[in-house]
Design a protein around this motif. Structure first.
Motif, PDB file in Angstrom:
ATOM      1  N   ASN A 284       0.803  -1.222   0.000  1.00  0.00           N
ATOM      2  CA  ASN A 284       0.000   0.000   0.000  1.00  0.00           C
ATOM      3  C   ASN A 284       0.836   1.272   0.000  1.00  0.00           C
ATOM      4  O   ASN A 284       0.315   2.365   0.160  1.00  0.00           O
ATOM      5  CB  ASN A 284      -0.912   0.005   1.234  1.00  0.00           C
ATOM      6  N   LYS A 286       2.834   4.495  -0.898  1.00  0.00           N
ATOM      7  CA  LYS A 286       2.715   5.516  -1.930  1.00  0.00           C
ATOM      8  C   LYS A 286       3.668   6.628  -1.515  1.00  0.00           C
ATOM      9  O   LYS A 286       3.396   7.376  -0.586  1.00  0.00           O
ATOM     10  CB  LYS A 286       1.271   6.034  -1.941  1.00  0.00           C
ATOM     11  N   SER A 288       6.386   9.792  -2.582  1.00  0.00           N
ATOM     12  CA  SER A 288       6.754  10.733  -3.626  1.00  0.00           C
ATOM     13  C   SER A 288       7.651  11.815  -3.048  1.00  0.00           C
ATOM     14  O   SER A 288       7.448  12.272  -1.925  1.00  0.00           O
ATOM     15  CB  SER A 288       5.464  11.334  -4.196  1.00  0.00           C
ATOM     16  N   GLU A 301       1.376   6.538   3.077  1.00  0.00           N
ATOM     17  CA  GLU A 301       1.667   7.563   2.075  1.00  0.00           C
ATOM     18  C   GLU A 301       2.663   8.580   2.625  1.00  0.00           C
ATOM     19  O   GLU A 301       2.473   9.111   3.711  1.00  0.00           O
ATOM     20  CB  GLU A 301       0.377   8.294   1.692  1.00  0.00           C
ATOM     21  N   GLU A 303       5.029  12.073   1.476  1.00  0.00           N
ATOM     22  CA  GLU A 303       5.274  13.068   0.440  1.00  0.00           C
ATOM     23  C   GLU A 303       6.217  14.134   0.982  1.00  0.00           C
ATOM     24  O   GLU A 303       6.088  14.568   2.128  1.00  0.00           O
ATOM     25  CB  GLU A 303       3.915  13.694   0.087  1.00  0.00           C
TER      26      GLU A 303
ATOM     27  N   LYS B 290       6.473   5.186  -8.132  1.00  0.00           N
ATOM     28  CA  LYS B 290       5.538   4.281  -7.476  1.00  0.00           C
ATOM     29  C   LYS B 290       6.333   3.049  -7.069  1.00  0.00           C
ATOM     30  O   LYS B 290       6.887   2.364  -7.934  1.00  0.00           O
ATOM     31  CB  LYS B 290       4.441   3.915  -8.471  1.00  0.00           C
ATOM     32  N   GLU B 292       6.123  -0.477  -4.880  1.00  0.00           N
ATOM     33  CA  GLU B 292       5.244  -1.390  -4.158  1.00  0.00           C
ATOM     34  C   GLU B 292       5.951  -2.694  -3.877  1.00  0.00           C
ATOM     35  O   GLU B 292       6.600  -3.251  -4.780  1.00  0.00           O
ATOM     36  CB  GLU B 292       4.043  -1.716  -5.042  1.00  0.00           C
ATOM     37  N   GLU B 305       8.259   3.192 -11.953  1.00  0.00           N
ATOM     38  CA  GLU B 305       7.431   2.285 -11.155  1.00  0.00           C
ATOM     39  C   GLU B 305       8.183   1.003 -10.827  1.00  0.00           C
ATOM     40  O   GLU B 305       8.733   0.361 -11.711  1.00  0.00           O
ATOM     41  CB  GLU B 305       6.158   1.942 -11.933  1.00  0.00           C
TER      42      GLU B 305
END
Lengths: 369, 393
Positions: A284, A286, A288, A301, A303, B290, B292, B305
């Motif tokens: 899961n 994420k 950036s 997540e 960022e 991305k 994962e 990715e």
């Protein structure tokens, strides 16, 4: 280069970031995911061929000593010379008040060195500086003292900011402390190269007059007498001035040109190796615009942040604009924005915390919310 | 004080089934698990088991391995009166020989063992990924009063024919050996890890050397001889993850096991795996990236990715690139628009823009791109292909 001695004064600016220095020296403030502030000063010495380096801490230096050990990570574990840690003798003067007083405490160490010049540095600057051209200029120009400076605006935080002015021949004309000046100025980086015999004289003179500051008692008072020159450092650099600046500088690392200037392959920044496993990203995750260090577990997540070793971001958690130090745990569904967590902080599931970009929220070491 | 046990690590393996990966590199020096090389596993096991003297026997492409071991400091093997020693074959007044077999390699270094005069010697190989406490094995060896103890793993009977199979009695003493039998009678497979009482090791290696018929191999010659002579030989049943990563497929599978984490978990703090660290900054995850179900380490820059993959130090995956179920070794670059699936990309290889390596379809064969190979822009490399540095140009 055995003819250069490096001296790093570690506690000079502790009061700037009282939050981060409550149980460590400024030199041992964690920075950039896997480093401590001192790593930059030490690596700059190593990468410039300077292996005889004295570290002068004054208090709270356990974490610093633990970090630098025998100096082996910086190639400073040497039979002759190498890294020396020089804590102050707790004499009548106690903890030093300024750089000249700190140097007075290690006068014998300086005298024993066969070096011709001494590089004086603090540990508050994050930069990758090749000192070899500075030393070359210092020697060729015949300067008594060469001061490193950068071009930037005068900073208005409580940090002392020295602006330098040179005449057309490059000699120091004047120096203003915390001036009310606008625009880009020559800001002194508190890194100087000085002839060793001169340094020894100045140490003795300052001690006899009960003076302790390099800037006040040497640079300001002697600028007409001594040949003091400057060297412009034009790479990326940050002088720590407070908690907000710490956040800004940390997030500056997310820019490719900053990383390029700070981490060139030919001059690595060395640090103590911790043998962490690679960072692990879950299904899961994420992420950036984030700097991630080994040992992290990320399933949430993230960022625009910097994650130190072994930070854990659980599923559904959201982290933005944060610096999370070693072993920070962010539980499921927690949300953090503009937060700096010190080591071993636990943010339980569902917690929401926010500072602001201009006023980050700091959570002290070992806090379990 | 006499040393209790020293380790002799057989690291001469050529690893020919890893093809281009081991063209200029000994198999134990092949990168593994993002931050390691295969040899880090037995070395770290030694240190974690309290062994402070390790002789590392090299022969094939020893340079990189010797440099990697250095003074042994990353494994805490820079010790007074011990440490890590790289032992290539050397010339002596009776002449010189390459290491002819596993037993001969140790035989040629008996003088090294005698210098430390240990009570026991553990023989290891540098080809396997596993975490094992050799001290626990030694305890059993001592308890059983054996001349030699062989570590063994239970494998499915159908696979046992690939191994040296051990038949043991109820008390764990070995009664029979079968080297790669067609119809195995036991599921106990030898792991190639032996603890010898030092005097017995010396005795049987000297005898083996004198036998012109012998292939000088522990499994084929020395152990059967000892059994014949009626020595007490015990089996130590190991439970845990153990994988021979000597083929492209098994090397790839072991990395998938690592991502899965249930059998092979490197995050346990009480049994760390140590390695020589490359001194690089933390890795950067750029905007639009991305990642994962993957492992990423220092010095990497990820703009594309990444799914179910392991990235080693200093790897760059540009924006718009896709990496799936793959292993990208140190310093490799995957450029924009390139697709890498079910592949192993060697050190410093470059996959140019829009190139396609391998296939993500289920059961597609694993593709191997060798160290420093360059896959040209828009090139397509079929699943199962092996591309070396020269071939690609």
């Amino acid at each position: 280069m055995r003819d250069i001695l490096g001296i790093i004064v570690c506690n000079m600016h502790d009061d700037l970031i009282p939050q981060l220095t409550s149980n460590r020296t400024l030199g041992s403030i964690p920075f950039g995911g896997r480093y401590r502030m001192i790593d930059f000063a030490l690596s700059n010495m190593t990468n410039s061929g300077i292996y005889d380096v004295g570290l002068v801490p004054s208090k709270n230096y356990q974490s610093l000593m633990n970090h630098v050990g025998n100096g082996q990570e910086w190639d400073m574990s040497r039979k002759n010379g190498g890294l020396s840690i020089l804590p102050p003798y707790a004499g009548e003067r106690g903890v030093y008040r300024g750089r000249m007083e700190a140097l007075y405490g290690i006068r014998e160490y300086i005298k024993a060195s066969e070096a011709k010049n001494v590089v004086l540095s603090d540990s508050d600057v994050v930069a990758n500086i090749d000192l070899r051209p500075v030393i070359k200029q210092h020697e060729e120009s015949g300067a008594d003292i060469t001061l490193l400076y950068k071009r930037s605006e005068v900073f208005r935080e409580k940090k002392q900011c020295a602006a330098l002015f040179f005449d057309e021949c490059g000699k120091l004309l004047d120096l203003y402390l915390n001036p009310e000046l606008e625009g880009i100025q020559n800001i002194y980086l508190d890194i100087a190269i000085i002839k060793k015999p001169l340094l020894d004289e100045l140490i003795a003179e300052c001690a006899s007059k009960n003076e302790h500051s390099f800037v006040h008692s040497v640079l300001m008072q002697k600028k007409g007498v001594l040949n003091i020159r400057g060297y412009l450092f034009d790479g990326w650099c940050n002088k720590l001035t407070g908690l907000r600046n710490y956040l800004d500088a940390s997030l500056a690392l997310l820019q490719p040109e900053v990383r390029k200037s700070l981490f060139p392959a030919e001059r690595p920044i060395y640090t103590r190796v911790r043998d962490e496993v690679s960072a692990k990203y879950g299904e899961n995750a994420k992420v950036s615009e984030t700097l991630v260090t080994d040992g992290c577990h990320i399933d949430g997540e993230v960022e625009k942040s910097v994650l130190f070793r072994s930070a854990t971001i659980e599923k559904g958690a959201k982290v933005k604009g944060c610096v999370l130090m070693h072993n920070t745990f962010v539980g499921e569904g927690a949300e953090l924005e503009w937060v700096i967590t010190d080591k071993n902080v636990v943010i339980p599931a569902g917690t929401h915390l926010a500072g602001s970009e201009k006023y980050p929220l700091y959570i002290p070491k070992d806090t379990v919310l | 004080m006499r040393k209790k046990m020293i380790a002799m690590l057989l690291a001469g393996g050529q690893g020919s089934r890893l093809y281009v990966l081991t063209k200029d590199l000994a198999k134990p020096a092949v990168p593994f698990g993002g931050k390691y090389r295969i040899i880090d596993f037995p070395l770290s096991n030694c240190v974690n088991s309290g062994i402070d003297t390790v002789g590392i026997l090299t022969q094939y492409e020893p340079f990189e391995l010797s440099e990697y071991i250095g003074n042994g400091q990353p494994w805490d093997l820079d010790r007074m009166g011990g440490g890590a020693f790289v032992l290539p074959p050397y010339q002596r007044n009776t002449g010189r020989d390459w290491y002819k077999g596993t037993a001969n390699a140790i035989y040629q270094n008996l003088r090294f063992i005698e210098r430390y005069d240990p009570e026991y010697v553990v023989i290891l190989s540098g080809d396997h990924i596993y975490k094992m406490d050799y001290a626990a094995m030694l305890a059993e060896h001592e308890k059983k009063g054996a001349a030699v103890t062989v570590a063994a793993l239970r494998v499915p009977l159908s696979e046992a024919s690939r191994f040296g199979v051990i038949i043991a009695d109820e008390e764990g003493y070995i009664t029979e050996f079968e080297e790669k039998p067609k119809n195995p009678r036991s599921d106990l497979a030898s792991m190639g890890i032996y603890i010898f009482s030092a005097d017995k090791l010396k005795k049987y290696l000297t005898e083996d050397e004198a036998d012109p018929e012998s292939e000088n191999d522990f499994g084929k010659n020395v152990l059967p001889k000892m059994l014949e002579a009626g020595e007490k030989m015990s089996v130590y049943a190991f439970e845990g993850y153990w994988k021979d990563v000597g083929t492209v497929d098994s090397l790839w599978e072991a990395h998938m096991d690592l991502l899965d984490g249930s059998d092979l978990n490197l995050y346990e703090k009480d049994w760390r795996i140590y390695s020589r660290n490359p001194v690089m900054p933390p890795h950067m995850v750029e905007e639009g990236a991305k990642i994962e179900d993957s492992m990423v380490t220092e010095g990497c820059t990820v703009g594309g990715e990444i799914e179910k993959s392991v990235l080693f130090a200093g790897v760059t995956v540009e924006k718009g690139a896709e990496v799936k179920e793959s292993i990208i070794m140190p310093g490799a670059v995957v450029k924009s628009g390139a697709k890498v699936s079910r592949a192993i990309i060697g050190e410093k290889a470059v996959i140019e823009a829009e190139a396609k390596v391998g296939c993500s379809c289920e059961n597609a064969k694993i593709t191997l791109i060798g160290p420093e190979a360059v896959v040209a822009e828009k090139a397509e490399i079929e699943p199962g292909a092996i591309v070396g540095k020269e071939a690609a140009k």
